[in-house]
Design a protein around this motif. Structure first.
Motif, PDB file in Angstrom:
ATOM      1  N   ILE A 199      43.332  50.533  38.447  1.00 39.55           N
ATOM      2  CA  ILE A 199      44.562  50.392  37.662  1.00 39.55           C
ATOM      3  C   ILE A 199      45.774  50.537  38.575  1.00 39.55           C
ATOM      4  N   ASP A 200      46.651  49.534  38.560  1.00 37.33           N
ATOM      5  CA  ASP A 200      47.864  49.580  39.366  1.00 37.33           C
ATOM      6  C   ASP A 200      48.855  50.597  38.805  1.00 37.33           C
ATOM      7  N   VAL A 214      45.438  45.515  28.525  1.00 30.17           N
ATOM      8  CA  VAL A 214      46.236  45.881  29.689  1.00 30.17           C
ATOM      9  C   VAL A 214      47.715  45.813  29.314  1.00 30.17           C
ATOM     10  N   ILE A 215      48.475  46.867  29.663  1.00 28.16           N
ATOM     11  CA  ILE A 215      49.920  46.853  29.469  1.00 28.16           C
ATOM     12  C   ILE A 215      50.590  47.350  30.740  1.00 28.16           C
ATOM     13  N   GLY A 216      51.822  46.880  30.977  1.00 28.42           N
ATOM     14  CA  GLY A 216      52.571  47.341  32.139  1.00 28.42           C
ATOM     15  C   GLY A 216      52.865  46.232  33.121  1.00 28.42           C
ATOM     16  N   GLU A 217      53.432  46.604  34.282  1.00 29.63           N
ATOM     17  CA  GLU A 217      53.943  45.595  35.213  1.00 29.63           C
ATOM     18  C   GLU A 217      52.915  45.122  36.233  1.00 29.63           C
ATOM     19  N   LEU A 252      43.229  41.382  35.494  1.00 29.27           N
ATOM     20  CA  LEU A 252      43.857  41.184  34.188  1.00 29.27           C
ATOM     21  C   LEU A 252      45.257  41.797  34.163  1.00 29.27           C
ATOM     22  N   PRO A 253      46.298  40.973  33.996  1.00 34.52           N
ATOM     23  CA  PRO A 253      47.662  41.482  33.860  1.00 34.52           C
ATOM     24  C   PRO A 253      47.986  41.827  32.407  1.00 34.52           C
ATOM     25  N   HIS A 254      49.247  42.176  32.186  1.00 34.41           N
ATOM     26  CA  HIS A 254      49.732  42.585  30.868  1.00 34.41           C
ATOM     27  C   HIS A 254      49.318  41.597  29.775  1.00 34.41           C
ATOM     28  N   THR A 262      30.399  43.483  25.797  1.00 38.36           N
ATOM     29  CA  THR A 262      29.904  42.240  26.404  1.00 38.36           C
ATOM     30  C   THR A 262      30.226  42.175  27.895  1.00 38.36           C
ATOM     31  N   ARG A 263      31.099  43.068  28.354  1.00 34.23           N
ATOM     32  CA  ARG A 263      31.580  43.081  29.735  1.00 34.23           C
ATOM     33  C   ARG A 263      32.252  41.755  30.090  1.00 34.23           C
ATOM     34  N   LYS A 264      33.030  41.217  29.157  1.00 35.13           N
ATOM     35  CA  LYS A 264      33.711  39.944  29.347  1.00 35.13           C
ATOM     36  C   LYS A 264      35.190  40.082  28.957  1.00 35.13           C
ATOM     37  N   PRO A 265      36.067  39.356  29.666  1.00 32.69           N
ATOM     38  CA  PRO A 265      37.454  39.255  29.199  1.00 32.69           C
ATOM     39  C   PRO A 265      37.510  38.559  27.845  1.00 32.69           C
ATOM     40  N   ILE A 266      38.520  38.866  27.068  1.00 32.83           N
ATOM     41  CA  ILE A 266      38.716  38.256  25.760  1.00 32.83           C
ATOM     42  C   ILE A 266      39.843  37.242  25.874  1.00 32.83           C
ATOM     43  N   LEU A 267      39.561  36.010  25.461  1.00 32.33           N
ATOM     44  CA  LEU A 267      40.551  34.951  25.551  1.00 32.33           C
ATOM     45  C   LEU A 267      41.110  34.623  24.178  1.00 32.33           C
ATOM     46  N   ASN A 268      42.361  34.175  24.157  1.00 31.86           N
ATOM     47  CA  ASN A 268      43.018  33.727  22.909  1.00 31.86           C
ATOM     48  C   ASN A 268      43.095  34.839  21.872  1.00 31.86           C
TER      49      ASN A 268
END
Length: 285
Positions: A199-200, A214-217, A252-254, A262-268
Motif C-alpha cells: 500500500i502506497d 482502493v482510495i487515495g492518491e 490498482l489505483p483509486h 476469487t482473488r480477482k480485480p472487479i471491473l465495472n
C-alpha cells in the motif's frame, strides 16, 4: 450503521495519510465508523510519543465530526487489562491503530483482554483502521521488519504474529515510496499466504467483508502467488536470491476493487475479472 454486526470493515492505510487537507482516507474511516455518531478509540501502542500522536488524531477526527474520540495508551501488557481501556473499546464504533513500531503493538496487546475486546467489537461491526505500523499488524502473520530497495531473499525480512484482523495475507506499507516489492515477495515466500498487498502512502485499501476498494492518491500493488509454477524457496540458503515463476501482479489505483474470494480485480463495479466477458478477437484478413 457501525456496530450492527452486518459487516466486517477495515481501513488499512499505507502511512503518511493526509491530516491537513480534505483528509479523504480519515474522512472515510469516520464515515464508516458512524459519521457524526462515531465513537472512535485511538490505539497508540505502536508509538513512543502516544500523547502527541494521539492528540493529532483527536484533532482530525473531531474536525471531521466524530461524536467522541478517546486515546487508549498501553505502554505495558498490564495496561491492556485496564477497565478504562476495556470500557472505551466496548463502546467504540471505530478503533484506529497509529503508526510507529508494529512489534510494539503485538508485544503489548496480542492475547490480552483488550485484544479479545477489540476482536469482539470487530465481529459486532466496529470498523478497524490502521496506518503504517497499524496496517502491518492486520494479517495473522506480519512483516516485523525488513530491508527495502533490494531483490527478494529470505534474509531481508523477519516475520512474526500479527493481530489477525485479515488472516491469510501479507501487508506492506510505504510501498512504492520505499521500494518494497522485493520485501513483500520475500515475506510471501516465508509463510502460507498467497496474496501480498503493498500500500502506497496516502492510500488505503478499504475492506468490507471479502471486497477491497482502493482510495487515495497512490496505488495498492497485489502479488498473487496462488498459481506459481516454480519457486526455489526450498532449495536456497537465506542469503541467496529467490526465484518465483508464474506469480500475478495487479496494480490498482483509486476507485478500483478486488475480490478476496476469487482473488480477482472487479471491473465495472459489478463483476470480477473471472466472470468478465472476453473481448472479441479481430477476424483474420
Amino acid at each position: 450503521m457501525a456496530g450492527d454486526g452486518s459487516k466486517r470493515q477495515l481501513v488499512i492505510i499505507g502511512g503518511a495519510e493526509d491530516k491537513e487537507g480534505d483528509c479523504q482516507i480519515l474522512r472515510e474511516f469516520v464515515r464508516r465508523s458512524g459519521g457524526t455518531k462515531a465513537r472512535i478509540v485511538i490505539m497508540t501502542a505502536a508509538t513512543e510519543l502516544p500523547r502527541d500522536v494521539g492528540e493529532n488524531y483527536i484533532r482530525v477526527f473531531e474536525r471531521l465530526g466524530a461524536e467522541e474520540v478517546r486515546i487508549v495508551d498501553t505502554e505495558t501488557r498490564e495496561d491492556a487489562s485496564s477497565s478504562t481501556a476495556l470500557e472505551a473499546v466496548r463502546k467504540a464504533t471505530g478503533i484506529f491503530f497509529t503508526g510507529g513500531d508494529q512489534a510494539r503493538i503485538t508485544s503489548i496487546l496480542k492475547d490480552t483482554e483488550l485484544d479479545a475486546a477489540i476482536h469482539k467489537r470487530f465481529s459486532e461491526g466496529a470498523v478497524i483502521g490502521g496506518t503504517s505500523a497499524g496496517a502491518a499488524v492486520m494479517p495473522d502473520v506480519m512483516i516485523v521488519e525488513g530491508d527495502s530497495e533490494t531483490n527478494p531473499r529470505i534474509e531481508i525480512v523477519d516475520m512474526g504474529p500479527g493481530m489477525a484482523f485479515l488472516p491469510g495475507v501479507v501487508i506492506d506499507q510505504h510501498f512504492s515510496q520505499r521500494g518494497r516489492l522485493g520485501r513483500l515477495i520475500s515475506a510471501l515466500a516465508q509463510q502460507p499466504a498467497v496474496l501480498g498487498f503493498g500500500i502506497d502512502e496516502n492510500t488505503a485499501m478499504v475492506v468490507t467483508d471479502s471486497q477491497i476498494e482502493v482510495i487515495g492518491e497512490g496505488s495498492v500493488t497485489i502479488v498473487d502467488e496462488s498459481e506459481v509454477i516454480h519457486s526455489n524457496v526450498e532449495e536456497i540458503l537465506r542469503d541467496e536470491p529467490l526465484a518465483i515463476c508464474g506469480a500475478r501482479l495487479h496494480i490498482l489505483p483509486h476507485g478500483y476493487k478486488f475480490d478476496l474470494k476469487t482473488r480477482k480485480p472487479i471491473l465495472n463495479g459489478q463483476q470480477s475479472m473471472a466472470n468478465a466477458p472476453v473481448a472479441a478477437q479481430p477476424a483474420n484478413a
